[in-house]
Write a protein that holds these residues in place. Structure first.
Motif, PDB file in Angstrom:
ATOM      1  N   ASN A   1     -16.786  21.017 -31.732  1.00  0.00           N
ATOM      2  CA  ASN A   1     -17.259  22.282 -32.307  1.00  0.00           C
ATOM      3  C   ASN A   1     -16.834  23.504 -31.491  1.00  0.00           C
ATOM      4  O   ASN A   1     -17.289  24.608 -31.774  1.00  0.00           O
ATOM      5  N   SER A   2     -15.957  23.298 -30.494  1.00  0.00           N
ATOM      6  CA  SER A   2     -15.684  24.406 -29.569  1.00  0.00           C
ATOM      7  C   SER A   2     -14.643  25.402 -30.078  1.00  0.00           C
ATOM      8  O   SER A   2     -14.417  26.430 -29.445  1.00  0.00           O
ATOM      9  N   THR A   3     -13.962  25.121 -31.196  1.00  0.00           N
ATOM     10  CA  THR A   3     -12.910  26.055 -31.632  1.00  0.00           C
ATOM     11  C   THR A   3     -13.482  27.110 -32.581  1.00  0.00           C
ATOM     12  O   THR A   3     -14.608  26.989 -33.059  1.00  0.00           O
ATOM     13  N   GLU A   4     -12.641  28.098 -32.872  1.00  0.00           N
ATOM     14  CA  GLU A   4     -13.071  29.152 -33.808  1.00  0.00           C
ATOM     15  C   GLU A   4     -13.028  28.654 -35.261  1.00  0.00           C
ATOM     16  O   GLU A   4     -13.478  29.340 -36.165  1.00  0.00           O
ATOM     17  N   TYR A   5     -12.440  27.454 -35.447  1.00  0.00           N
ATOM     18  CA  TYR A   5     -12.254  26.941 -36.804  1.00  0.00           C
ATOM     19  C   TYR A   5     -13.339  25.935 -37.200  1.00  0.00           C
ATOM     20  O   TYR A   5     -14.058  25.432 -36.347  1.00  0.00           O
ATOM     21  N   GLY A   6     -13.391  25.614 -38.482  1.00  0.00           N
ATOM     22  CA  GLY A   6     -14.357  24.627 -38.969  1.00  0.00           C
ATOM     23  C   GLY A   6     -14.014  24.175 -40.376  1.00  0.00           C
ATOM     24  O   GLY A   6     -14.815  24.331 -41.300  1.00  0.00           O
ATOM     25  N   LEU A   7     -12.800  23.623 -40.540  1.00  0.00           N
ATOM     26  CA  LEU A   7     -12.402  23.233 -41.894  1.00  0.00           C
ATOM     27  C   LEU A   7     -12.786  21.774 -42.192  1.00  0.00           C
ATOM     28  O   LEU A   7     -13.719  21.517 -42.930  1.00  0.00           O
ATOM     29  N   ALA A   8     -12.078  20.824 -41.583  1.00  0.00           N
ATOM     30  CA  ALA A   8     -12.320  19.413 -41.920  1.00  0.00           C
ATOM     31  C   ALA A   8     -12.474  18.590 -40.649  1.00  0.00           C
ATOM     32  O   ALA A   8     -12.200  19.069 -39.545  1.00  0.00           O
ATOM     33  N   SER A   9     -12.913  17.332 -40.820  1.00  0.00           N
ATOM     34  CA  SER A   9     -13.105  16.447 -39.670  1.00  0.00           C
ATOM     35  C   SER A   9     -13.152  15.015 -40.170  1.00  0.00           C
ATOM     36  O   SER A   9     -13.403  14.774 -41.358  1.00  0.00           O
ATOM     37  N   THR A  10     -12.904  14.065 -39.254  1.00  0.00           N
ATOM     38  CA  THR A  10     -13.137  12.665 -39.607  1.00  0.00           C
ATOM     39  C   THR A  10     -14.005  12.023 -38.532  1.00  0.00           C
ATOM     40  O   THR A  10     -13.986  12.424 -37.361  1.00  0.00           O
TER      41      THR A  10
ATOM     42  N   ILE B   1     -15.933  20.077 -44.404  1.00  0.00           N
ATOM     43  CA  ILE B   1     -15.598  18.768 -44.978  1.00  0.00           C
ATOM     44  C   ILE B   1     -15.649  17.709 -43.870  1.00  0.00           C
ATOM     45  O   ILE B   1     -15.063  17.909 -42.798  1.00  0.00           O
ATOM     46  N   VAL B   2     -16.345  16.598 -44.125  1.00  0.00           N
ATOM     47  CA  VAL B   2     -16.369  15.486 -43.166  1.00  0.00           C
ATOM     48  C   VAL B   2     -15.979  14.212 -43.926  1.00  0.00           C
ATOM     49  O   VAL B   2     -16.570  13.893 -44.956  1.00  0.00           O
ATOM     50  N   TRP B   3     -14.967  13.513 -43.418  1.00  0.00           N
ATOM     51  CA  TRP B   3     -14.624  12.207 -43.987  1.00  0.00           C
ATOM     52  C   TRP B   3     -15.072  11.128 -43.016  1.00  0.00           C
ATOM     53  O   TRP B   3     -14.685  11.149 -41.838  1.00  0.00           O
TER      54      TRP B   3
END
Ligand code: NAD
Length: 480
Positions: A406-415, A435-437
């Motif tokens: 969670n440390s970046t400025e972004y927050g689009l997708a993750s697995t 989005i979380v896969w």
């Protein structure tokens, strides 16, 4: 030399100022077509034609609008091979990827929204003894759609389809780096009987055409997919004009792999989620966090598999990676490998340009690259690279990995890879991403909300979210 044309008022037209830009085939590094270097005058012409078309299109029954959209989809499907080859030539991606992903998905986008609009309903709110509120949802009017180069026709249609289905007239701008399939789409629209002016496609540069669209007072909404900085520029101009905005921006997605995962599935999917489309998918995972007990085993297997991935010209059926989209992009991606080494990273595989033989010797190919030994907060791990470069990092606890993820400025997708349901739920819940896969990647159901948090964007696309964006609600109260 092929000359691409704008599509305005149902006709293919040269740009008003008759200026053009080179379009490069990235697999060979040569110019192969010319695209309009359009200006604000062309945007103005498009707006005039959209204005004329709007009363007719917005009053066309939904099922008739849908029938035309399905016809467009059917024609693209019947020419799938031709579209896939054109997409690959323009973008550098393997033809097999364009044939199995890009073009079929463009067809699905059109069919999905053509049918979704027929199920789209507005709400009513009954007030006991007082009356009833009912809400109508009408098209906004003229809307603008601006898309990037990584999934050209796929993302272009992802925006245009809901806008048209909802009854809007559209001014659309594909990326100047990959304009070809949008041009082919304009020919298909005419063939399918889309009324003149309903969709206008203007080619050219972002700071000219995109800027003119953003500033135009009659374009009431902008749906944009692209870089975070461009999104910020658009928002600055559009916000004081009170335009509706949907912004799908950059990412730096984490893949979290726990020791109890299904190792083989996690491994093979992580190869894909790292390097599909040369790592140029906004949903690709670029920071791979591996729980320490399996770190060395995963690293060894991952590096061995990736080192064997074939980088080749796009029509090679064996190609796992094709060319990246342009020379400047290749140079940018390789500069991040240099940065990673400066920051103390070790390149485990890749890290260099690949020189192919013969006609492809000047193409823009990069070996898939894995880097380890970097701090989670260094620039390589914080900035979007958008190419075939990933980092691997060990972790010991859930709190630690979530802090890093969670440390970046972004927050689009993750697995998230784990066989433990509690871990899956709790990590998915705590990741800052739209989005979380879990135990998968890029499984797409077009009904789900699509988009990111933080600097990855504002708003959601997909399903009814997109139809809500492209319509204005009006509440009407009737006293009983
Ligand atoms: P970009 O921002 O450079 O360009 C995107 C589009 O915006 C192009 O059509 C471009 O011509 C146009 N544009 C550029 N400047 C403009 C301006 N001032 N005003 C209006 N329009 C302008 O992005 P790109 O390099 O084409 O695409 C890569 C980026 O897109 C990456 O950051 C990637 O993460 C992002 N992306 C995000 C998603 C998502 O769904 N979140 C999907 C795909 C790509």
């Amino acid at each position: 030399m092929k000359y691409i044309k704008n599509y305005i008022a149902g006709e293919l037209q040269a740009p008003t100022l008759n200026q053009h830009i080179d379009n490069v085939d990235p697999s060979r590094g040569v110019v192969y077509s010319q695209i309009p270097d359009s200006s604000a005058e062309d945007v103005e012409k498009a707006v005039e034609s959209a204005e004329k078309a709007f009363p007719g299109w917005s009053n066309t029954p939904k099922d008739e609008r849908a029938a035309i959209m399905i016809k467009i989809a059917d024609i693209i499907e019947s020419r799938l091979k031709e579209f896939a080859e054109a997409e690959s030539l323009d973008n550098g991606k393997p033809v097999s990827l364009a044939s199995h992903v890009d073009i079929p998905r463009a067809v699905s986008n059109l069919k999905f929204f053509a049918t979704a609009i027929q199920h789209f309903a507005a709400e009513s709110h009954y007030m006991e003894g007082v009356g009833v509120n009912y809400t109508t949802r009408k098209p906004i009017g003229i809307v603008g759609c601006i898309s990037p180069w990584n999934l050209p026709l796929y993302l272009f249609t992802w925006k245009i389809a809901p806008a048209l289905a909802a009854g809007n007239c559209v001014i659309a701008k594909p990326s100047e780096i990959t304009p070809m399939t949008a041009f082919m789409l304009s020919e298909v629209c005419a063939e399918a009987g889309l009324p003149a002016g309903v969709l206008n496609i203007i080619h050219g540069l972002g700071h000219k055409v995109g800027d003119a669209m953003t500033r135009h007072p009659k374009i009431k909404a902008i749906s944009f997919t692209g870089g975070t900085n461009t999104g910020a520029t658009i928002a600055k101009i559009a916000a004081p004009m009170f335009k509706k905005l949907s912004l799908e921006l950059g990412g730096k997605n984490p893949n979290i792999i726990f020791a109890d995962c299904d190792f083989d599935k996690a491994l093979s999917t992580t190869v894909r989620s790292s390097f599909a489309n040369q790592g140029q998918i906004c949903l690709c995972g670029s920071r791979i966090f591996i729980e320490r007990p399996i770190y060395e085993k995963f690293k060894e297997a991952f590096v061995a598999k990736v080192a064997k991935s074939k980088v080749s010209y796009p029509s090679d059926p064996e190609a796992k990676l094709g060319a990246v989209v342009s020379k400047p992009h290749m140079e940018k991606v390789l500069s991040y490998v240099d940065l990673a080494v400066e920051e103390g990273g070790t390149v485990l595989t890749g890290g260099t340009q690949v020189k192919l033989d013969g006609e492809y010797s000047e193409g823009f190919y990069i070996r898939p690259t894995i880097i380890e030994g970097l701090a989670y907060d260094c620039r390589t791990n914080q900035e979007e690279i958008f190419g075939p470069v990933v980092t691997i990092t060990p972790f010991d606890t859930i709190d630690e990995v979530l802090m890093m993820a969670n440390s970046t400025e972004y927050g689009l997708a993750s697995t998230v890879w784990t066989e433990n349901l509690n871990t899956a739920h709790s990590v998915a819940d705590r990741i800052h991403a739209g989005i979380v896969w879990v135990n998968s990647w890029l499984v797409r159901d077009l009904r789900t909300p699509f988009g990111g948090v933080k600097n990855s964007g504002v708003g959601r696309e997909g399903g009814f979210e997109a139809l809500r964006f492209f319509t204005e609600p009006k509440n009407i109260f009737i006293k009983s």
